[in-house]
Write an enzyme that holds these catalytic residues in place. Structure first.
Site, mmCIF file in Angstrom:
data_model
loop_
_atom_site.group_PDB
_atom_site.id
_atom_site.type_symbol
_atom_site.label_atom_id
_atom_site.label_comp_id
_atom_site.label_asym_id
_atom_site.label_seq_id
_atom_site.Cartn_x
_atom_site.Cartn_y
_atom_site.Cartn_z
ATOM 1 C CG HIS A 20 -1.264 0.507 -9.554
ATOM 2 N ND1 HIS A 20 -2.145 0.462 -8.491
ATOM 3 C CD2 HIS A 20 -0.031 0.257 -9.029
ATOM 4 C CE1 HIS A 20 -1.487 0.185 -7.375
ATOM 5 N NE2 HIS A 20 -0.205 0.068 -7.665
ATOM 6 C CE LYS A 44 2.694 -4.839 -0.245
ATOM 7 N NZ LYS A 44 2.342 -3.981 -1.370
ATOM 8 N NE ARG A 93 5.068 4.519 -5.197
ATOM 9 C CZ ARG A 93 4.355 3.669 -4.501
ATOM 10 N NH1 ARG A 93 3.130 3.966 -4.148
ATOM 11 N NH2 ARG A 93 4.858 2.521 -4.114
ATOM 12 C CB SER A 131 -2.712 0.426 -2.931
ATOM 13 O OG SER A 131 -2.664 0.246 -4.318
HETATM 14 P P1 ADP Z 1 3.650 -4.362 -4.747
HETATM 15 O O1 ADP Z 1 2.915 -5.079 -3.686
HETATM 16 O O2 ADP Z 1 4.320 -5.240 -5.749
HETATM 17 O O3 ADP Z 1 4.527 -3.206 -4.299
HETATM 18 P P2 ADP Z 1 1.730 -2.429 -5.716
HETATM 19 O O4 ADP Z 1 0.382 -2.864 -6.183
HETATM 20 O O5 ADP Z 1 1.802 -1.585 -4.515
HETATM 21 O O6 ADP Z 1 2.495 -3.773 -5.624
HETATM 22 O O7 ADP Z 1 2.502 -1.690 -6.895
HETATM 23 C C1 ADP Z 1 2.806 -2.337 -8.103
HETATM 24 C C2 ADP Z 1 3.853 -1.526 -8.842
HETATM 25 O O8 ADP Z 1 3.316 -0.241 -9.161
HETATM 26 C C3 ADP Z 1 5.136 -1.276 -8.079
HETATM 27 O O9 ADP Z 1 6.234 -1.303 -8.994
HETATM 28 C C4 ADP Z 1 4.956 0.126 -7.554
HETATM 29 O O10 ADP Z 1 6.202 0.780 -7.338
HETATM 30 C C5 ADP Z 1 4.201 0.761 -8.714
HETATM 31 N N1 ADP Z 1 3.460 1.946 -8.279
HETATM 32 C C6 ADP Z 1 2.589 2.053 -7.257
HETATM 33 N N2 ADP Z 1 2.127 3.318 -7.127
HETATM 34 C C7 ADP Z 1 2.748 4.039 -8.101
HETATM 35 C C8 ADP Z 1 2.730 5.424 -8.484
HETATM 36 N N3 ADP Z 1 2.025 6.345 -7.800
HETATM 37 N N4 ADP Z 1 3.469 5.799 -9.551
HETATM 38 C C9 ADP Z 1 4.241 4.891 -10.197
HETATM 39 N N5 ADP Z 1 4.322 3.590 -9.883
HETATM 40 C C10 ADP Z 1 3.586 3.162 -8.849
#
Ligand code: ADP
Length: 164
Positions: A20, A44, A93, A131
């Protein structure tokens, strides 16, 4: 004087990872301000409360010029609008991410066509990080030092120690 170009980067950040943070830094090269939005009520099962996710994020971005953080509970496009943002940043990803992000981008475009969705491809170095993997590794007793900053490793330890 031209107005600052603002982007929001929304997510659950439960907890924020190096992946992130990489996306946020890369976005900050394209925008004057990148405001990371910690969504207050995702559908979630969260490990960290909103205040905890926010505090962990704030500490993570302390040294990053042009990157800020705040919480929000509205629709993401309305959150973006309220800050005067011209864009919403997301990270990609995998192909399965693509389907979700594509669908969400179309929805958001329908709700507000003026907030552009900007999708950054995951850096090769961080593409495997999520995460959920961080939470699982920590829950099973390993410190995810490759995935999150040290203060988050510590927060994970404390969280799982409390839970027993
Ligand atoms: P959400 O609950 O909105 O999916 P996340 O906190 O899981 O939120 O992720 C926020 C953003 O960061 C999303 O667009 C997700 O695709 C991106 N993201 C998460 N992990 C990665 C990663 N390893 N590489 C690139 N983008 C990522």
């Amino acid at each position: 004087m031209t107005a600052a170009r603002i982007a929001v980067y929304p997510g659950s950040f439960d907890p924020v990872t190096y992946a992130h943070l990489d996306i946020a830094v890369r976005a900050s090269r394209m925008f004057d301000r990148v405001i990371m939005g910690v969504f207050d009520r995702p559908k979630k099962n969260l490990l960290f409360t909103t205040d905890e996710r926010m505090a962990l994020l704030r500490e993570s971005i302390a040294g990053m010029p042009r990157v800020e953080a705040t919480t929000y509970s509205a629709l993401t496009v309305d959150f973006a609008r309220s800050l005067g943002a011209v864009a919403m940043v997301r990270g990609l990803r995998t192909v399965s991410d693509f389907e979700v992000e594509y669908n969400m981008a179309q929805l958001n475009q329908t709700l507000d066509a003026e907030v552009e969705v900007v999708v950054l491809m995951a850096s090769r170095r961080y593409a495997h990080i999520s995460s959920s993997a961080v939470r699982e590794i920590a829950s099973l007793g390993r410190d995810p030092v490759e995935f999150v900053p040290p203060h988050i490793v510590e927060a994970l330890r404390q969280k799982f120690a409390q839970r027993g």
